[in-house]
Write an enzyme that holds these catalytic residues in place. Structure first.
Site, PDB file in Angstrom:
ATOM      1  N   ARG A 104       0.824  -1.214   0.000  1.00  0.00           N
ATOM      2  CA  ARG A 104       0.000   0.000   0.000  1.00  0.00           C
ATOM      3  C   ARG A 104       0.852   1.256   0.000  1.00  0.00           C
ATOM      4  O   ARG A 104       0.596   2.197  -0.762  1.00  0.00           O
ATOM      5  CB  ARG A 104      -0.962   0.012   1.192  1.00  0.00           C
ATOM      6  N   ASN A 159      -6.114  -2.726   2.430  1.00  0.00           N
ATOM      7  CA  ASN A 159      -6.130  -4.175   2.529  1.00  0.00           C
ATOM      8  C   ASN A 159      -7.573  -4.655   2.545  1.00  0.00           C
ATOM      9  O   ASN A 159      -8.434  -4.051   3.183  1.00  0.00           O
ATOM     10  CB  ASN A 159      -5.441  -4.636   3.818  1.00  0.00           C
TER      11      ASN A 159
END
Length: 89
Positions: free
Chosen positions: A18, A36
């Site tokens: 990320r 996520n």
């Protein structure tokens, strides 16, 4: 602005995916988010120029060095108002 949603599957959680996606997106002047998902994948939603989104897609196929991408799904979302920044959730 164009928008696209990506779902990246493989070894993509716990490997700075990320944060790395955020850096790539910012370098390409894209905004949006990376988060996520419960199934172990990562969702990346981006807004910006079509060519920049395409370049991010190329990067997402591999991700950061510590990731192992097995599958990449893309959904084009058409034209939308863009958020002002890229965040990780």
């Amino acid at each position: 602005m164009k928008a696209a949603r990506f779902v990246v599957r493989g070894k993509v959680q716990g490997v700075f995916f990320r944060a790395s996606a955020r850096e790539q997106a910012k370098a390409l002047a894209l905004t949006g988010h990376a988060r996520n998902l419960l199934d172990g994948s990562v969702e990346v939603v981006v807004y910006g120029e079509a060519a920049a989104i395409d370049r991010l897609e190329v990067w997402l196929h591999d991700g950061p060095d510590s990731a192992e991408v097995n599958e990449l799904y893309r959904e084009d979302l058409g034209t939308h108002d863009a958020p002002t920044e890229f965040v990780t959730k």
